[in-house]
Design an enzyme around this catalytic site. Structure first.
Site, mmCIF file in Angstrom:
data_model
loop_
_atom_site.group_PDB
_atom_site.id
_atom_site.type_symbol
_atom_site.label_atom_id
_atom_site.label_comp_id
_atom_site.label_asym_id
_atom_site.label_seq_id
_atom_site.Cartn_x
_atom_site.Cartn_y
_atom_site.Cartn_z
ATOM 1 N N THR A 1 0.815 -1.218 0.000
ATOM 2 C CA THR A 1 0.000 0.000 0.000
ATOM 3 C C THR A 1 0.844 1.262 0.000
ATOM 4 O OG1 THR A 1 -1.587 -1.147 1.344
ATOM 5 C CG2 THR A 1 -1.619 1.244 1.519
ATOM 6 N N THR B 1 1.085 -0.067 6.645
ATOM 7 C CA THR B 1 1.132 -0.966 5.499
ATOM 8 C C THR B 1 1.387 -2.380 6.010
ATOM 9 O OG1 THR B 1 2.255 -1.476 3.403
ATOM 10 C CG2 THR B 1 3.601 -0.513 5.140
HETATM 11 N N1 ASP Z 1 -2.624 -3.095 4.251
HETATM 12 C C1 ASP Z 1 -3.038 -3.543 2.962
HETATM 13 C C2 ASP Z 1 -4.162 -4.522 3.108
HETATM 14 O O1 ASP Z 1 -4.131 -5.332 4.005
HETATM 15 C C3 ASP Z 1 -1.985 -4.172 2.155
HETATM 16 C C4 ASP Z 1 -0.648 -3.509 2.155
HETATM 17 O O2 ASP Z 1 -0.300 -2.671 2.911
HETATM 18 O O3 ASP Z 1 0.136 -3.825 1.327
HETATM 19 O O4 ASP Z 1 -5.028 -4.517 2.288
#
Ligand code: ASP
Length: 320
Positions: free
Chosen positions: A182, A233
């Site tokens: 993210t 993230t």
């Molecule tokens: N936090 C995000 C999710 O769980 C994914 C990510 O940070 O890459 O959708």
């Protein structure tokens, strides 16, 4: 009574004083200074550049965070955000995003499909509706009614990766390796106002309908103009269970440095959850422009733009 009073005072006074003057755990790369833009992972460098250019022209933090993360959403090579995002296990690219401004106003979309810039739809939800969050078909309907164009976001590259994954259909997050990445971005403008944005295609090959932490205000991102901001993230479920970004900001409100707050939020996860197989990374900034960054496993990095510089840094980690 008199004796009791005398004996209590010396006991209390030093501990109060100690609390006020105690050494804080400060991130080694952190220094005070505004404006500041900070964001997750390598795609943060380009996002910071766009966001800081807006701020340097006396633009607002809320415009900077939106336009900053749009660079990652539009990049077809980025397989974790917007166009080119890896799909769910049925082949659908489904997007989550949220945005928050200095007044505490916020907007979000979850499980949105076929719209390249979910962050801008989230901003419209914030500005043009009495609601905070729209989801799925309703979010798409709202986006189309506000002039967003529907497009196929599944690029050839992501489709090939999904088809390869389908042969085994094994859902196994690989720490730091791109099943998720993210972009969360926080900014303070020249007026000292804070805003934040967070946008993602979520975990690759997730169950259809799965929504992560990224569109949830207080989980994937949170700002409070009196205190600072935070974003997350990694494995969204772990962040959701601890409402991580809100926790980080509240810890800073109570006196923690951004670094201390990020570390405590990670520890809340590692204490109760089996963290060995997943990554979490937090970023935080306070009103002075100090920042913190911390993750579970080595490998989370972030882009920091402050003063003349816009550079990548490695976050400290809990577990080697
Ligand atoms: N936090 C995000 C999710 O769980 C994914 C990510 O940070 O890459 O959708």
């Amino acid at each position: 009574m008199g004796i009791l009073g005398i004996s209590l005072i010396p006991n209390c006074a030093p501990s109060l004083e100690k609390k006020e003057t105690r050494e804080k755990n400060i991130n080694p790369n952190s220094k005070e200074g505004l404006p500041i833009v900070i964001s997750t992972w390598f795609h943060g460098l380009e996002a910071n550049k766009v966001a800081m250019a807006i701020i340097q022209k006396d633009g607002k933090a809320i415009d900077a965070v939106e336009q900053g993360v749009m660079t990652a959403e539009a990049d077809p090579e980025n397989t974790s955000v917007g166009l080119g995002g890896l799909p769910d296990r049925d082949g659908n690219v489904t997007l989550d995003a949220c945005i928050m401004d200095e007044t505490g106003n916020c907007g979000s979309v979850s499980f949105l499909q076929n719209i390249k810039h979910p962050i801008s739809v989230a901003r419209k939800v914030m500005e043009d509706t009495p609601h905070v969050m729209l989801s799925g078909a309703g979010a798409l309907q709202f986006a189309l009614a506000h002039g967003f164009q529907e497009e196929n976001l599944l690029t050839e590259k992501s489709k090939i990766a999904w088809e390869k994954w389908k042969k085994e259909s094994k859902y196994q997050p690989i720490i730091n390796i791109e099943n998720h990445d993210t972009i969360g971005l926080l900014a303070i403008d020249k007026q000292g106002n804070i805003a934040g944005a967070c946008t993602t295609s979520g975990l690759a090959y997730k169950m259809h309908g799965r929504v992560g932490d990224s569109p949830i205000i207080g989980a994937g991102m949170f700002v409070d103009n009196e205190v600072g901001g935070a974003c997350a993230t990694g494995m969204g479920e772990a962040v959701l269970k601890t409402l991580g970004s809100f926790l980080v900001v509240e810890l800073m409100r109570q006196g923690a440095s951004p670094q201390e707050a990020c570390e405590e939020a990670v520890k809340r996860i590692t204490k109760k959850q089996n963290y060995k197989d997943f990554q979490i990374g937090y970023l935080a900034i306070n009103k002075k422009g100090e920042h913190g960054a911390y993750c579970i496993h080595k490998g989370f990095n972030y882009a920091l733009s402050q003063g003349e510089k816009n550079e990548m840094y490695d976050a400290n980690f809990y577990h080697q």
